[in-house]
Scaffold this motif. Structure first.
Motif, PDB file in Angstrom:
ATOM      1  N   TYR A 133       1.338  -0.874   0.001  1.00  0.00           N
ATOM      2  CA  TYR A 133       0.029  -0.265  -0.138  1.00  0.00           C
ATOM      3  C   TYR A 133       0.856   1.008   0.107  1.00  0.00           C
ATOM      4  O   TYR A 133       2.066   1.268   0.784  1.00  0.00           O
ATOM      5  N   ASN A 189       0.534   5.356   0.086  1.00  0.00           N
ATOM      6  CA  ASN A 189      -0.560   7.071   0.344  1.00  0.00           C
ATOM      7  C   ASN A 189      -0.334   8.084  -1.025  1.00  0.00           C
ATOM      8  O   ASN A 189       0.699   7.529  -1.396  1.00  0.00           O
ATOM      9  N   THR A 200       1.670   2.078   6.334  1.00  0.00           N
ATOM     10  CA  THR A 200       1.495   1.607   7.293  1.00  0.00           C
ATOM     11  C   THR A 200      -0.115   0.832   6.521  1.00  0.00           C
ATOM     12  O   THR A 200      -0.986   1.173   5.652  1.00  0.00           O
ATOM     13  N   MET A 201      -1.212  -0.277   7.427  1.00  0.00           N
ATOM     14  CA  MET A 201      -2.466  -0.601   7.363  1.00  0.00           C
ATOM     15  C   MET A 201      -3.414   0.149   6.312  1.00  0.00           C
ATOM     16  O   MET A 201      -3.038   1.482   6.856  1.00  0.00           O
ATOM     17  N   CYS A 202      -3.857  -0.168   5.383  1.00  0.00           N
ATOM     18  CA  CYS A 202      -5.349   0.838   5.238  1.00  0.00           C
ATOM     19  C   CYS A 202      -6.086  -0.439   4.884  1.00  0.00           C
ATOM     20  O   CYS A 202      -6.395  -0.973   4.385  1.00  0.00           O
ATOM     21  N   GLY A 203      -7.619  -0.265   6.107  1.00  0.00           N
ATOM     22  CA  GLY A 203      -8.477  -0.991   5.894  1.00  0.00           C
ATOM     23  C   GLY A 203      -9.629  -0.886   4.802  1.00  0.00           C
ATOM     24  O   GLY A 203      -9.715  -1.676   4.203  1.00  0.00           O
ATOM     25  N   ASN A 204      -9.855   0.238   4.212  1.00  0.00           N
ATOM     26  CA  ASN A 204     -10.587   0.214   3.324  1.00  0.00           C
ATOM     27  C   ASN A 204      -9.304  -0.268   2.172  1.00  0.00           C
ATOM     28  O   ASN A 204     -10.831  -0.816   0.873  1.00  0.00           O
ATOM     29  N   GLY A 205      -8.330  -0.188   1.459  1.00  0.00           N
ATOM     30  CA  GLY A 205      -7.363  -0.787   0.788  1.00  0.00           C
ATOM     31  C   GLY A 205      -7.801  -1.645   0.899  1.00  0.00           C
ATOM     32  O   GLY A 205      -8.098  -2.658  -0.334  1.00  0.00           O
ATOM     33  N   SER A 213      -2.324   2.152  11.167  1.00  0.00           N
ATOM     34  CA  SER A 213      -2.015   3.044  11.877  1.00  0.00           C
ATOM     35  C   SER A 213      -2.603   3.397  12.144  1.00  0.00           C
ATOM     36  O   SER A 213      -3.107   3.176  13.146  1.00  0.00           O
ATOM     37  N   PRO A 214      -1.701   4.616  13.020  1.00  0.00           N
ATOM     38  CA  PRO A 214      -1.781   5.561  13.941  1.00  0.00           C
ATOM     39  C   PRO A 214      -2.508   6.516  13.670  1.00  0.00           C
ATOM     40  O   PRO A 214      -3.312   7.020  12.952  1.00  0.00           O
ATOM     41  N   ASN A 267      -2.929  10.138  11.458  1.00  0.00           N
ATOM     42  CA  ASN A 267      -4.748  10.680  11.179  1.00  0.00           C
ATOM     43  C   ASN A 267      -5.409  10.481  11.935  1.00  0.00           C
ATOM     44  O   ASN A 267      -5.148  10.151  13.493  1.00  0.00           O
ATOM     45  N   GLU A 292      -6.453  12.228   6.700  1.00  0.00           N
ATOM     46  CA  GLU A 292      -5.332  11.305   5.989  1.00  0.00           C
ATOM     47  C   GLU A 292      -3.936  11.601   6.710  1.00  0.00           C
ATOM     48  O   GLU A 292      -3.975  12.823   5.399  1.00  0.00           O
ATOM     49  N   ARG A 293      -3.278  11.434   6.971  1.00  0.00           N
ATOM     50  CA  ARG A 293      -1.890  11.654   6.926  1.00  0.00           C
ATOM     51  C   ARG A 293      -0.919  10.852   5.114  1.00  0.00           C
ATOM     52  O   ARG A 293      -2.122   9.804   5.019  1.00  0.00           O
ATOM     53  N   CYS A 301     -11.906   6.220   6.146  1.00  0.00           N
ATOM     54  CA  CYS A 301     -11.009   5.502   6.807  1.00  0.00           C
ATOM     55  C   CYS A 301     -11.153   5.124   7.681  1.00  0.00           C
ATOM     56  O   CYS A 301     -11.852   4.463   8.682  1.00  0.00           O
ATOM     57  N   GLY A 302     -11.108   3.116   7.320  1.00  0.00           N
ATOM     58  CA  GLY A 302     -11.160   2.208   7.842  1.00  0.00           C
ATOM     59  C   GLY A 302     -10.394   1.769   8.938  1.00  0.00           C
ATOM     60  O   GLY A 302     -11.311   1.679   9.702  1.00  0.00           O
ATOM     61  N   THR A 303      -9.119   2.231   8.732  1.00  0.00           N
ATOM     62  CA  THR A 303      -8.356   1.586  10.207  1.00  0.00           C
ATOM     63  C   THR A 303      -8.540   2.967  11.372  1.00  0.00           C
ATOM     64  O   THR A 303      -9.184   2.757  12.444  1.00  0.00           O
TER      65      THR A 303
HETATM   66  N1  LIG Z   1      -3.395   7.502   5.539  1.00  0.00           N
HETATM   67  C1  LIG Z   1      -2.963   6.053   6.143  1.00  0.00           C
HETATM   68  C2  LIG Z   1      -2.870   5.031   5.674  1.00  0.00           C
HETATM   69  C3  LIG Z   1      -4.740   4.670   4.769  1.00  0.00           C
HETATM   70  C4  LIG Z   1      -5.332   4.478   5.765  1.00  0.00           C
HETATM   71  C5  LIG Z   1      -6.695   4.253   5.100  1.00  0.00           C
HETATM   72  N2  LIG Z   1      -7.773   5.122   4.224  1.00  0.00           N
HETATM   73  C6  LIG Z   1      -7.688   3.349   6.013  1.00  0.00           C
HETATM   74  O1  LIG Z   1      -9.145   2.575   5.443  1.00  0.00           O
HETATM   75  O2  LIG Z   1      -7.655   2.840   6.770  1.00  0.00           O
HETATM   76  C7  LIG Z   1      -1.927   6.309   6.794  1.00  0.00           C
HETATM   77  O3  LIG Z   1      -0.576   6.622   6.173  1.00  0.00           O
HETATM   78  O4  LIG Z   1      -1.768   5.949   8.204  1.00  0.00           O
END
Ligand SMILES: N[C@@H](CCC[C@H](N)C(=O)O)C(=O)O
Length: 260
Positions: free
Chosen positions: A65, A67, A74-79, A138-139, A172, A190-191, A200-202
């Motif tokens: 993933y 950005n 880091t992790m992207c939940g919706n991704g 992700s934080p 974030n 979102e960062r 944003c899923g996470t």
């Molecule tokens: N931009 C976030 C990572 C992506 C988060 C995302 N869109 C989601 O759905 O979790 C980051 O850099 O932490």
């Protein structure tokens, strides 16, 4: 890159992504400028992020993933939910999968238009003043507010993400309002996108955990989270500061595909 690049565009509750089938390994993942250009909404395809679907031993696929700023994230939940739909559409998986992402193994199942994604367990929440700080892959900074419809999310989120504490690593920033039906409304700066996104899923997952702490909810919970781009459902088992069996469920839809 001289030859044309085939891509597909997906969105999960309005969080939108470019998906590239990189099973042949042709895409140079260190090319920050290429990813940034492809995600640019004026000069490229336009997206909040880009993902490579790659082959990897012992899993159906690997999710890599980036950005929209071009950096591997880091992790992207919706991704994660969108790449599962992409893998299904490529014929790699049927309704169930186990794949590898930056934060480890994820398992998911597809139920018609909804993708239900297993997320990492979370062991502990922190506080920054009245806000919560939770890492769900992700934080996230989570702040409970009133009148979220009218909150200047970009301005307030930008200030927190760029303050002395968070400027270097980034964070974030999620603003959360309790709704009358037992759910919550969440808006996120979102960062890596450096802007408000439609979901944003996470972040939704972290907001649901913060809500469980804030409103003393324990046990096996499913928490509806409304975001600007749609509806997400977060479930987990909460025992004190431990969150296990964490799941993020919501839509993941193909938008268009092309060559660039
Ligand atoms: N931009 C976030 C990572 C992506 C988060 C995302 N869109 C989601 O759905 O979790 C980051 O850099 O932490």
């Amino acid at each position: 890159m001289d030859e044309k690049l085939s891509f597909s565009k997906y969105q999960g509750a309005g969080n939108d992504f470019i998906l590239v089938d990189n099973r042949t390994g042709f895409f140079d993942r260190s090319d920050v400028n290429l990813v940034k250009r492809l995600c640019d909404r004026r000069f490229g395809i336009g997206a909040d992020g880009l993902m490579l679907l790659q082959d990897i031993k012992n899993f159906d696929f690997e999710m890599v993933y980036f950005n929209a700023d071009g950096r591997e994230g880091t992790m992207c939940g919706n991704g994660g939910r969108c790449i599962v739909a992409f893998a299904r559409d490529l014929g790699i998986i049927a309704e169930r999968t186990a794949f590898l992402a930056v934060d480890g193994r994820h398992e998911a199942k597809i139920d018609e238009e909804l993708v239900d994604l297993g997320m990492i367990d979370v062991n502990g929440t922190a506080r920054d003043g009245a806000a919560y700080v939770i890492d769900t892959g992700s934080p996230h900074y989570i702040h409970f507010v009133q009148n979220l419809d009218n909150l200047p999310v970009y301005e307030e989120g930008y200030k927190i993400r760029n303050n002395d504490k968070y400027r270097k690593e980034g964070i974030n920033v999620n603003f959360v309002q309790q709704e009358s039906d037992g759910g919550y409304f969440v808006r996120t700066f979102e960062r890596g996108v450096e802007n408000e996104t439609l979901a944003c899923g996470t972040g939704a997952t972290a907001a649901a955990m913060a809500a469980a702490v804030e409103y003393s909810l324990e046990g096996s919970l499913e928490i509806p989270i409304r975001v600007l781009g749609g509806q997400l459902y977060i479930s987990f088992n909460r025992t004190g500061e431990q969150f296990t069996d964490v799941r993020l469920k919501g839509p993941a839809q193909f938008v268009f595909k092309g060559k660039i």
